[in-house]
Design a protein around this motif. Structure first.
Motif, PDB file in Angstrom:
ATOM      1  N   ILE A  18      36.580  40.221  38.221  1.00  0.00           N
ATOM      2  CA  ILE A  18      36.600  41.474  37.476  1.00  0.00           C
ATOM      3  C   ILE A  18      36.044  42.573  38.370  1.00  0.00           C
ATOM      4  CG2 ILE A  18      35.719  42.675  35.444  1.00  0.00           C
ATOM      5  CD1 ILE A  18      35.284  39.641  34.383  1.00  0.00           C
ATOM      6  N   ALA A  20      34.120  45.597  39.254  1.00  0.00           N
ATOM      7  CA  ALA A  20      32.971  46.076  38.492  1.00  0.00           C
ATOM      8  C   ALA A  20      32.127  47.055  39.295  1.00  0.00           C
ATOM      9  CB  ALA A  20      32.103  44.896  38.055  1.00  0.00           C
ATOM     10  N   LEU A  49      32.530  45.238  30.600  1.00  0.00           N
ATOM     11  CA  LEU A  49      32.429  44.111  31.536  1.00  0.00           C
ATOM     12  C   LEU A  49      32.177  42.804  30.796  1.00  0.00           C
ATOM     13  CD1 LEU A  49      30.275  45.690  34.409  1.00  0.00           C
ATOM     14  CD2 LEU A  49      32.752  45.280  34.406  1.00  0.00           C
ATOM     15  N   VAL A  52      35.484  41.725  29.082  1.00  0.00           N
ATOM     16  CA  VAL A  52      36.470  41.212  30.042  1.00  0.00           C
ATOM     17  C   VAL A  52      36.026  39.850  30.569  1.00  0.00           C
ATOM     18  CG1 VAL A  52      37.707  41.628  32.192  1.00  0.00           C
ATOM     19  CG2 VAL A  52      37.205  43.548  30.671  1.00  0.00           C
ATOM     20  N   LEU A  53      34.732  39.707  30.839  1.00  0.00           N
ATOM     21  CA  LEU A  53      34.229  38.428  31.342  1.00  0.00           C
ATOM     22  C   LEU A  53      34.425  37.322  30.310  1.00  0.00           C
ATOM     23  CD1 LEU A  53      32.757  36.913  33.622  1.00  0.00           C
ATOM     24  CD2 LEU A  53      30.588  37.573  32.536  1.00  0.00           C
ATOM     25  N   ALA A  56      38.065  36.416  30.459  1.00  0.00           N
ATOM     26  CA  ALA A  56      38.380  35.747  31.723  1.00  0.00           C
ATOM     27  C   ALA A  56      37.895  34.302  31.725  1.00  0.00           C
ATOM     28  CB  ALA A  56      37.764  36.517  32.881  1.00  0.00           C
ATOM     29  N   PHE A  65      32.497  38.652  39.161  1.00  0.00           N
ATOM     30  CA  PHE A  65      32.684  40.062  39.451  1.00  0.00           C
ATOM     31  C   PHE A  65      32.971  40.326  40.924  1.00  0.00           C
ATOM     32  CE2 PHE A  65      29.803  40.065  35.717  1.00  0.00           C
ATOM     33  CZ  PHE A  65      30.652  40.708  34.828  1.00  0.00           C
ATOM     34  N   VAL A 107      41.023  41.692  37.807  1.00  0.00           N
ATOM     35  CA  VAL A 107      41.199  42.392  36.538  1.00  0.00           C
ATOM     36  C   VAL A 107      40.283  43.608  36.506  1.00  0.00           C
ATOM     37  CG1 VAL A 107      41.087  42.167  34.027  1.00  0.00           C
ATOM     38  CG2 VAL A 107      41.687  40.181  35.427  1.00  0.00           C
ATOM     39  N   GLY A 109      37.613  46.155  35.210  1.00  0.00           N
ATOM     40  CA  GLY A 109      36.428  45.948  34.395  1.00  0.00           C
ATOM     41  C   GLY A 109      36.327  46.870  33.202  1.00  0.00           C
ATOM     42  N   ILE A 119      46.147  37.208  31.418  1.00  0.00           N
ATOM     43  CA  ILE A 119      45.528  36.587  32.589  1.00  0.00           C
ATOM     44  C   ILE A 119      46.179  35.239  32.876  1.00  0.00           C
ATOM     45  CG2 ILE A 119      43.373  35.727  33.585  1.00  0.00           C
ATOM     46  CD1 ILE A 119      41.887  37.760  31.869  1.00  0.00           C
ATOM     47  N   LEU A 141      45.580  44.799  36.302  1.00  0.00           N
ATOM     48  CA  LEU A 141      45.493  43.410  36.762  1.00  0.00           C
ATOM     49  C   LEU A 141      46.421  43.258  37.951  1.00  0.00           C
ATOM     50  CD1 LEU A 141      45.711  40.116  34.711  1.00  0.00           C
ATOM     51  CD2 LEU A 141      47.373  40.593  36.513  1.00  0.00           C
ATOM     52  N   ASP A 185      43.272  50.176  29.584  1.00  0.00           N
ATOM     53  CA  ASP A 185      41.951  50.451  30.113  1.00  0.00           C
ATOM     54  C   ASP A 185      41.362  51.676  29.420  1.00  0.00           C
ATOM     55  OD1 ASP A 185      43.560  52.367  31.219  1.00  0.00           O
ATOM     56  OD2 ASP A 185      42.954  52.011  33.286  1.00  0.00           O
TER      57      ASP A 185
END
Length: 223
Positions: A18, A20, A49, A52-53, A56, A65, A107, A109, A119, A141, A185
């Motif tokens: 990600i 970041a 973040l 997204v994490l 993911a 990250f 990807v 963040g 993903i 992405l 985004d």
């Protein structure tokens, strides 16, 4: 921001990274402020973040990250156990080249509503270049089998034609390209107002605590 620690074998590189920045007030998501305060913008950046994490890690429990070296310690403190890849080169080209060189899907963040299916499609794709468009003419992405520095050599970043330029550059290099579904985004409060918060728990929590009201914010901005 509470996120469970990574579950990965020691030495196994992340399959998903990600992009970041450390969520420091005044340094991140500056287009949200005003009308939001720099502090709230930074809280949202951290929440993005985290969201997204979380997504993911549905595909890659060891996801982490990609960041500048100066941001690494801050991100390690906020997200204990998350894998960190520090970019080797300068600017966005350097960041992407560093992440893509590991073979990972990279990807954005600031895409807290990204779907795990997007993903997963990038991880499974056979094309040399896989991109998910963003609403502003860029991409949220990317996965590349090839040399990123060559691909990005002529790209004019921060323009509305980044996606088109990247696809054209890939075609010139003979790379097969696959475009996935768009990734929403968040750059502005208008983007924030359109976000599907049902898939962004951390972001939803920050906005709830701040009593976020898009109509009020837009009204204040117009007034």
């Amino acid at each position: 921001m509470s996120v469970a620690p990574a579950l990965r074998s020691e030495g196994t590189p992340p399959k998903v990274l990600i992009a970041a920045k450390a969520p420091v007030p005044g340094n991140v998501k500056t287009r949200l402020s005003p009308p939001l305060s720099p502090e709230l913008a930074a809280q949202l950046a951290e929440a993005f973040l985290a969201d997204v994490l979380t997504v993911a890690r549905e595909l890659d429990p060891g996801a982490g990250f990609l960041c500048q070296a100066a941001d690494a310690a801050d991100l390690r403190r906020r997200f204990p156990g998350a894998a960190i890849v520090e970019q080797a080169g300068a600017g966005l080209t350097g960041a992407l080249a560093s992440g893509l060189a590991t073979g990972a899907v990279v990807v954005a963040g600031d895409a807290p509503a990204i779907r795990p299916e997007t993903i997963a499609a990038a991880l499974a794709a056979a094309a040399e270049l896989v991109l998910a468009p963003s609403h502003d003419g860029g991409f949220g992405l990317i996965r590349l089998r090839g040399d990123a520095n060559t691909l990005f050599a002529g790209i004019a970043w921060s323009t509305g034609s980044v996606l088109d330029q990247t696809v054209a550059a890939a075609a010139a290099l003979g790379l097969a390209v696959e475009l996935l579904e768009p990734v929403p985004d968040v750059d502005t409060v208008a983007d924030l107002a359109e976000l599907d918060l049902s898939r962004a728990a951390a972001t939803r929590a920050v906005l709830g605590a701040a009593r976020w009201d898009p109509a009020h914010v837009f009204g204040a901005a117009r007034g």
